[in-house]
Design a protein around this motif. Structure first.
Motif: not given
Ligand SMILES: Nc1nc2c(ncn2[C@@H]2O[C@H](COP(=O)(O)OP(=O)(O)O)[C@@H](O)[C@H]2O)c(=O)[nH]1
Ligand SMILES: Nc1ncnc2c1ncn2[C@@H]1O[C@H](COP(=O)(O)OP(=O)(O)O)[C@@H](O)[C@H]1O
Length: 187
Positions: A127-131, A154-157
């Motif tokens: 739902p969001s990066w923080d989550e 995760a950033k790449v994915e």
């Protein structure tokens, strides 16, 4: 109009900690007949993980042999460990017309797209990066260093989401499991 081609191989990918295993476990609780490929990995088992159920846990030599013998449909290195899909079991089920689900990383999804273009690629997004950070940290199975490494991946994915046929946002495990089953035409 041409007859609709029914994709029988479904690939589920998404960043570490987004909830892939949780969604798949829920889906299989509701529909135990859905078959999920069990991958081989050189990663060490987490508490509660069982050989042959969650993964085939192998050492580096054994993984080398799987590659050399052509026994893997695809394989990739992820955050310092190797993971691969055993070819035989997947092809056997596809030949029988059964739906097959692979839960693999982005590199693996790309390899499947090349070798089996009829496969459908599903991206599970947070739902969001923080989550995502909360879930990965909250799972409590990795050290801070490993979490950091997985967040880099995760950033790449997340940047590759547009390569997939469908995106499902994992807000509700039940909803995503239902949507995935529909995409696999199980329900
Ligand atoms: N390419 C490929 N990736 C895999 C395979 N099996 C698992 N993975 C991926 O490897 C990554 C790490 O898996 P794992 O260590 O179980 O961590 P988790 O996804 O955070 O639970 C995830 O993105 C998995 O989807 C496989 O057979 N091939
Ligand atoms: N929809 C959701 N809402 C809240 N927490 C979730 C949700 N889906 C998964 N989680 C939690 O997030 C963490 C990571 O989930 P997991 O299935 O291990 O992710 P992955 O297999 O993608 O690495 C787990 O602690 C899990 O309970």
């Amino acid at each position: 109009m041409a007859a609709e081609v029914r994709p029988r191989l479904t690939v589920l990918s998404g960043p570490s900690g987004v909830g892939k295993s949780t969604v798949v476990a829920h889906m299989r609780k509701v529909h135990p007949e859905v078959w999920l490929s069990v991958s081989a990995t050189t990663r060490k088992p987490r508490p509660g993980e069982r050989h042959g159920v969650h993964y085939f846990f192998v050492n580096d030599d054994e993984f080398d042999k799987l590659i050399a013998n052509g026994e893997l449909l695809e394989w990739a290195e992820f955050a310092g460990n190797r993971y691969g899909t055993p070819r035989g079991a997947v092809l056997e089920r596809l030949d029988n017309g059964e739906p097959v689900l692979l839960e693999i990383d982005l590199q693996g999804a790309r390899l499947v797209r090349e070798s089996m273009p009829e496969a459908q690629l599903v991206f599970l997004a947070p739902p969001s990066w923080d989550e995502l950070v909360r879930r990965l940290t909250g799972r409590g199975t990795e050290s801070p260093e490993v979490i950091q490494r997985r967040l880099e991946s995760a950033k790449v994915e997340l940047a590759a989401e547009s390569e997939f046929d469908t995106t499902l946002v994992n807000t509700s495990v039940e909803d995503v499991a239902r949507e995935l089953l529909a995409l696999m035409e199980v329900v």
